[in-house]
Design a protein around this motif. Structure first.
Motif, PDB file in Angstrom:
ATOM      1  N   ALA A   1       0.827  -1.204   0.000  1.00 53.31           N
ATOM      2  CA  ALA A   1       0.000   0.000   0.000  1.00 53.31           C
ATOM      3  C   ALA A   1       0.862   1.256   0.000  1.00 53.31           C
ATOM      4  CB  ALA A   1      -0.933  -0.005   1.215  1.00 53.31           C
ATOM      5  N   SER A   2       1.957   1.244   0.756  1.00 52.37           N
ATOM      6  CA  SER A   2       2.863   2.399   0.766  1.00 52.37           C
ATOM      7  C   SER A   2       3.479   2.611  -0.607  1.00 52.37           C
ATOM      8  CB  SER A   2       3.959   2.195   1.816  1.00 52.37           C
ATOM      9  OG  SER A   2       3.413   2.067   3.102  1.00 52.37           O
ATOM     10  N   GLU A   3       3.880   1.531  -1.279  1.00 55.93           N
ATOM     11  CA  GLU A   3       4.470   1.650  -2.616  1.00 55.93           C
ATOM     12  C   GLU A   3       3.467   2.189  -3.630  1.00 55.93           C
ATOM     13  OE1 GLU A   3       7.524   1.129  -3.673  1.00 55.93           O
ATOM     14  OE2 GLU A   3       8.349   0.507  -1.748  1.00 55.93           O
ATOM     15  N   LEU A   4       2.179   1.874  -3.436  1.00 57.87           N
ATOM     16  CA  LEU A   4       1.142   2.291  -4.385  1.00 57.87           C
ATOM     17  C   LEU A   4       0.501   3.617  -4.017  1.00 57.87           C
ATOM     18  CD1 LEU A   4      -0.596  -1.168  -4.890  1.00 57.87           C
ATOM     19  CD2 LEU A   4       0.878   0.011  -6.512  1.00 57.87           C
ATOM     20  N   GLY A   5       0.940   4.262  -2.939  1.00 61.61           N
ATOM     21  CA  GLY A   5       0.374   5.542  -2.535  1.00 61.61           C
ATOM     22  C   GLY A   5      -0.965   5.422  -1.830  1.00 61.61           C
ATOM     23  N   LEU A   6      -1.286   4.231  -1.262  1.00 55.13           N
ATOM     24  CA  LEU A   6      -2.536   4.037  -0.530  1.00 55.13           C
ATOM     25  C   LEU A   6      -2.268   4.171   0.973  1.00 55.13           C
ATOM     26  CD1 LEU A   6      -3.915   0.955  -2.512  1.00 55.13           C
ATOM     27  CD2 LEU A   6      -4.460   3.373  -2.853  1.00 55.13           C
TER      28      LEU A   6
ATOM     29  N   ALA B   1      -4.649  -0.976   5.002  1.00 55.53           N
ATOM     30  CA  ALA B   1      -4.186  -2.236   4.412  1.00 55.53           C
ATOM     31  C   ALA B   1      -3.685  -3.190   5.494  1.00 55.53           C
ATOM     32  CB  ALA B   1      -3.079  -1.951   3.392  1.00 55.53           C
ATOM     33  N   LYS B   2      -2.956  -2.678   6.468  1.00 56.24           N
ATOM     34  CA  LYS B   2      -2.442  -3.527   7.549  1.00 56.24           C
ATOM     35  C   LYS B   2      -3.594  -4.075   8.393  1.00 56.24           C
ATOM     36  CE  LYS B   2       1.337  -2.225   9.560  1.00 56.24           C
ATOM     37  NZ  LYS B   2       2.295  -1.492  10.405  1.00 56.24           N
ATOM     38  N   ARG B   3      -4.598  -3.257   8.652  1.00 56.69           N
ATOM     39  CA  ARG B   3      -5.758  -3.699   9.443  1.00 56.69           C
ATOM     40  C   ARG B   3      -6.509  -4.827   8.714  1.00 56.69           C
ATOM     41  NH1 ARG B   3      -8.138  -0.053  13.277  1.00 56.69           N
ATOM     42  NH2 ARG B   3     -10.110  -0.810  14.126  1.00 56.69           N
ATOM     43  N   ALA B   4      -6.721  -4.648   7.396  1.00 54.87           N
ATOM     44  CA  ALA B   4      -7.420  -5.673   6.611  1.00 54.87           C
ATOM     45  C   ALA B   4      -6.599  -6.964   6.565  1.00 54.87           C
ATOM     46  CB  ALA B   4      -7.690  -5.154   5.202  1.00 54.87           C
TER      47      ALA B   4
ATOM     48  N   MET C   1     -14.917  -7.887  -5.571  1.00 50.58           N
ATOM     49  CA  MET C   1     -13.979  -6.897  -5.030  1.00 50.58           C
ATOM     50  C   MET C   1     -14.466  -5.488  -5.356  1.00 50.58           C
ATOM     51  SD  MET C   1     -10.203  -8.483  -5.732  1.00 50.58           S
ATOM     52  CE  MET C   1      -9.728 -10.087  -5.092  1.00 50.58           C
ATOM     53  N   THR C   2     -14.845  -4.755  -4.343  1.00 56.19           N
ATOM     54  CA  THR C   2     -15.264  -3.361  -4.522  1.00 56.19           C
ATOM     55  C   THR C   2     -14.308  -2.382  -3.851  1.00 56.19           C
ATOM     56  OG1 THR C   2     -16.672  -3.492  -2.543  1.00 56.19           O
ATOM     57  CG2 THR C   2     -17.693  -4.008  -4.666  1.00 56.19           C
ATOM     58  N   SER C   3     -13.347  -2.894  -3.102  1.00 55.76           N
ATOM     59  CA  SER C   3     -12.373  -2.050  -2.401  1.00 55.76           C
ATOM     60  C   SER C   3     -11.019  -2.152  -3.070  1.00 55.76           C
ATOM     61  CB  SER C   3     -12.260  -2.465  -0.932  1.00 55.76           C
ATOM     62  OG  SER C   3     -11.152  -1.837  -0.309  1.00 55.76           O
ATOM     63  N   ILE C   4     -10.284  -1.048  -3.103  1.00 54.10           N
ATOM     64  CA  ILE C   4      -8.946  -1.022  -3.693  1.00 54.10           C
ATOM     65  C   ILE C   4      -7.970  -1.856  -2.871  1.00 54.10           C
ATOM     66  CG2 ILE C   4      -8.197   1.018  -2.411  1.00 54.10           C
ATOM     67  CD1 ILE C   4      -7.384   0.148  -6.075  1.00 54.10           C
ATOM     68  N   TYR C   5      -8.332  -2.132  -1.585  1.00 55.94           N
ATOM     69  CA  TYR C   5      -7.438  -2.899  -0.722  1.00 55.94           C
ATOM     70  C   TYR C   5      -7.664  -4.404  -0.846  1.00 55.94           C
ATOM     71  CZ  TYR C   5      -6.655   1.669   1.377  1.00 55.94           C
ATOM     72  OH  TYR C   5      -6.348   2.991   1.570  1.00 55.94           O
ATOM     73  N   SER C   6      -8.751  -4.832  -1.507  1.00 56.95           N
ATOM     74  CA  SER C   6      -9.034  -6.268  -1.630  1.00 56.95           C
ATOM     75  C   SER C   6      -7.946  -7.000  -2.412  1.00 56.95           C
ATOM     76  CB  SER C   6     -10.402  -6.464  -2.286  1.00 56.95           C
ATOM     77  OG  SER C   6     -11.418  -5.889  -1.496  1.00 56.95           O
ATOM     78  N   PRO C   7      -7.486  -6.503  -3.587  1.00 49.67           N
ATOM     79  CA  PRO C   7      -6.390  -7.212  -4.278  1.00 49.67           C
ATOM     80  C   PRO C   7      -5.112  -7.288  -3.459  1.00 49.67           C
ATOM     81  CG  PRO C   7      -7.448  -5.600  -5.735  1.00 49.67           C
ATOM     82  CD  PRO C   7      -7.971  -5.346  -4.369  1.00 49.67           C
ATOM     83  N   LEU C   8      -4.846  -6.281  -2.620  1.00 50.31           N
ATOM     84  CA  LEU C   8      -3.635  -6.313  -1.792  1.00 50.31           C
ATOM     85  C   LEU C   8      -3.695  -7.468  -0.795  1.00 50.31           C
ATOM     86  CD1 LEU C   8      -3.031  -2.526  -0.996  1.00 50.31           C
ATOM     87  CD2 LEU C   8      -2.096  -3.901  -2.837  1.00 50.31           C
ATOM     88  N   VAL C   9      -4.870  -7.652  -0.160  1.00 48.25           N
ATOM     89  CA  VAL C   9      -5.005  -8.741   0.810  1.00 48.25           C
ATOM     90  C   VAL C   9      -4.922 -10.090   0.101  1.00 48.25           C
ATOM     91  CG1 VAL C   9      -6.526  -9.773   2.535  1.00 48.25           C
ATOM     92  CG2 VAL C   9      -6.365  -7.298   2.352  1.00 48.25           C
ATOM     93  N   LEU C  10      -5.528 -10.191  -1.078  1.00 47.78           N
ATOM     94  CA  LEU C  10      -5.465 -11.446  -1.845  1.00 47.78           C
ATOM     95  C   LEU C  10      -4.009 -11.793  -2.176  1.00 47.78           C
ATOM     96  CD1 LEU C  10      -7.819 -12.512  -4.692  1.00 47.78           C
ATOM     97  CD2 LEU C  10      -5.370 -12.646  -5.052  1.00 47.78           C
TER      98      LEU C  10
END
Length: 512
Positions: A343-348, A353-356, A404-413
Motif C-alpha cells: 500500500a505504501s508503494e502504491l500511494g494508498l 491495508a495492515k488492518r485488513a 472486489m469493490t475495495s482497492i485494498y481487496s487485491p492487496l489482501v489477496l
C-alpha cells in the motif's frame, strides 16, 4: 488715718498697674510693627521672584509657539512646492497625451488605408483562386467539393491508422511498465517481510517422567482420563509411547487447555475428578486472559488502534490455530506487513491495508457454527463489529468468494498468496502432497496432444509438453487456459499454479 494709707496704697498700685499696661501695649505695638514690616518685605521679595518666573515662562512659551509657527510655515511651503511640481508634471503628461492622440489618429488613418488595400488584394486573390480551381476541375475532371471530400476521407483513414498504432504502442508500454512495477513491489515486499518457516504441530505431546505418573493420570479404571476428556473435550491417547501422552482435538485451544491442566495436576500431585474440573475451569479462565493479552499485544506491535474487543480476542485465538502447519497468527501478521508495504508503494493508506491483512482470516477462529466459507464469515464479523466497508470487503474477497469493490481487496489477496505460497511456509502430509502433484500431472496428460507433464516447484508450476504435429500454436495457448481453469475448478491447492505449455518444432535432415 489708716483708711488714707490704704486708699493711697490702692491708688499707687492702680497707677503702677496702669503704667505697666501702657508700657506693655507700646512694646507689643512696636513688635507688631516690626513683624508687619518684615512680612511686607518678604511679600515684595516673593512678588518680584514670581514676576520673574512668570516672565521666563512667558518667554519660553512664546519661543515654542514661534518654533511651531515656523515649522507649520515650512510644511505649507513644502506642500505648495509639491503641488506646483505635480501641476507641472500633469501639464507635461497632458501635452504628451495630446501628442500620442495625434499620432494614434495618424496611425488609424494609415491602418484604414492598409485595410482598403488588403480588401482589394483579397478580392484579387479570390478571383485568381476561382480561376485556378476552374482550370484544375477542367484538367482533373473532378469538382472541388469532390476533391475535398476525397482528401478528407484519406486524411481520416490515415489519422485512424496512426491513432491505432499509437494506442497499441501506448498499451504495450503500459502493460510492460505495469508488469515491471508489480514485480518490483512484490519482490521488495517479500524481501522486507521474510519470516520463519512453519514449525507448528497438529497434535500436542505431553511429556511425563515415569509410568507411575502415567498411572495416576489414568486413574482407577480410567476415571481420571474420562473426567479430563469430558472437561476439556480433548481425546487423550495413552499408548506404549515412552514418557509421553498425546492430546488430540480439532480445536487447538482445547488442546492447550488440556496441556496446561495436565501440567498443573502433575505438579500438584492431587489428581481426581473434582480436582480436574476445578483446574480445567481455572486454566480456561487464565487462557482466555492470555488470548486477550496476545490480541492486544499483536495490535500494539502492528500499530493498529480502535479494534473492537471481540475482534481483539479473535486475533489472540489465532495463536492456537494453524493451517497446513503455518501458525495462523504469524501468517496474519505477515500478511498485514505485506499489505502495508505494498500500500505504501502504491500511494494508498498503509494503516487500512495492515488492518485488513490482520483480520483477513478471523473467520477461521470464529466459534459460531456457520456453513459460510471462512472469508465470508470473516467479512460478516468485521461488519458486525463496525469495521470500515473497505476492510470488510477486503476480508471477504481475499479468496474471490465476494466481488472486489475495495482497492485494498487485491492487496489482501496477493499478501495472503505470498505468505502461504513461499517455500517453508506450510507443511503437508507427504501422501497428500504427492497425490496432489500426481493429480495435476494426470489432469494435464488427459488432454489430447499432450506427450509429457511435470509438476515442479512444489506444485506451484505445471510444465506441459505437447506434440508439434498434433497441436498448433493457437491450440497450445488455448490448452494452457483450459488446464488452468480445470485445476481451479477441480483441485485444492495453496497459492497459485502456473501452467506452461511447451510446443517445440524440430526439423532434422541428414547429410550423406
Amino acid at each position: 488715718m489708716n483708711y488714707l494709707y490704704i486708699l493711697s496704697a490702692v491708688l499707687g498700685a492702680a497707677i503702677a498697674l496702669a503704667a505697666y499696661i501702657l508700657v506693655s501695649r507700646r512694646a507689643r505695638k512696636g513688635k507688631a510693627d516690626e513683624i508687619l514690616e518684615k512680612a511686607r518685605l518678604e511679600a515684595n521679595s516673593i512678588k518680584q521672584q514670581k514676576s520673574l518666573e512668570a516672565k521666563e515662562h512667558f518667554l519660553q512659551l512664546k519661543s515654542e509657539y514661534d518654533q511651531k509657527v515656523n515649522q507649520k510655515n515650512n510644511e505649507l511651503r513644502d506642500r505648495e512646492n509639491n503641488i506646483r511640481n505635480k501641476e507641472t508634471q500633469l501639464n507635461q503628461q497632458a501635452s504628451e497625451l495630446g501628442r500620442k492622440q495625434h499620432d494614434l489618429d495618424s496611425a488609424k488613418g494609415q491602418v484604414n488605408a492598409q485595410k482598403v488595400q488588403l480588401e482589394q488584394k483579397k478580392a484579387q486573390y479570390e478571383s485568381l483562386l476561382e480561376q485556378v480551381n476552374k482550370e484544375l476541375e477542367t484538367v482533373a475532371g473532378m469538382s472541388a467539393e469532390d476533391a475535398k471530400n476525397t482528401l478528407v476521407e484519406n486524411m481520416k483513414a490515415k489519422a485512424r491508422s496512426e491513432a491505432q498504432a499509437y494506442i497499441n504502442e501506448a498499451m504495450d508500454e503500459a502493460r510492460l511498465n505495469a508488469a515491471r512495477e508489480a514485480k518490483r513491489i512484490v519482490i521488495n515486499t517479500i524481501q522486507r517481510t521474510a519470516t520463519e518457516t512453519a514449525i507448528e504441530n497438529a497434535v500436542t505431546s505431553f511429556p511425563i517422567d515415569n509410568d507411575e505418573v502415567k498411572g495416576r493420570i489414568i486413574g482407577r479404571e480410567g476415571r481420571n482420563i474420562r473426567a479430563l476428556e469430558a472437561a476439556t473435550g480433548v481425546e487423550i491417547v495413552v499408548d506404549d509411547t515412552p514418557d509421553a501422552i498425546l492430546l488430540s482435538a480439532f480445536d487447538p485451544v482445547r488442546r492447550e487447555i488440556a496441556r496446561l491442566s495436565l501440567h498443573q495436576l502433575v505438579i500438584d500431585g492431587r489428581i481426581h475428578p473434582a480436582r480436574i474440573e476445578e483446574v480445567v475451569a481455572k486454566v480456561s479462565k487464565q487462557l482466555e486472559d492470555e488470548i486477550l493479552e496476545t490480541g492486544k499485544r499483536t495490535c500494539i506491535d502492528l500499530g493498529i488502534h480502535g479494534l473492537n474487543i471481540e475482534l481483539v480476542k479473535l486475533v489472540g485465538r489465532m495463536k492456537y490455530r494453524s493451517s497446513y502447519g503455518q501458525n495462523l497468527l504469524q501468517h496474519s501478521r505477515e500478511v498485514a506487513n505485506i499489505c502495508s508495504v505494498m500500500a505504501s508503494e502504491l500511494g494508498l493508506n498503509p494503516k487500512i491495508a495492515k488492518r485488513a491483512g490482520l483480520l483477513h482470516d478471523i473467520g477461521k477462529v470464529s466459534q459460531d457454527d456457520s456453513e459460510l466459507p471462512h472469508a465470508l464469515l470473516g467479512a460478516k464479523l468485521a461488519e458486525q463489529y463496525k469495521e470500515q466497508p473497505d476492510i470488510c470487503n477486503a476480508v471477504g474477497a481475499h479468496h474471490e468468494e465476494m466481488e472486489m469493490t475495495s482497492i485494498y481487496s487485491p492487496l489482501v489477496l496477493v499478501g495472503d498468496a505470498i505468505s502461504g505460497a513461499r517455500p517453508g511456509a506450510r507443511r503437508e502430509v507427504i501422501e497428500s502432497y504427492i497425490k496432489r502433484l500426481k493429480g495435476m500431472e494426470d489432469l494435464a496428460a488427459s488432454y489430447p496432444g499432450v506427450t509429457k507433464s511435470y509438476a515442479i516447484q512444489a506444485g506451484r508450476e505445471l510444465r506441459v509438453i505437447v506434440g508439434a504435429e498434433e497441436v498448433s500454436d493457437e491450440q497450445a495457448s488455448r490448452l494452457s487456459i483450459d488446464i488452468a481453469q480445470k485445476i481451479q475448478d477441480e483441485m485444492t491447492y495453496p497459492g497459485q499454479v502456473k501452467i506452461t505449455v511447451i510446443r517445440e518444432t524440430r526439423s532434422v535432415a541428414i547429410a550423406k
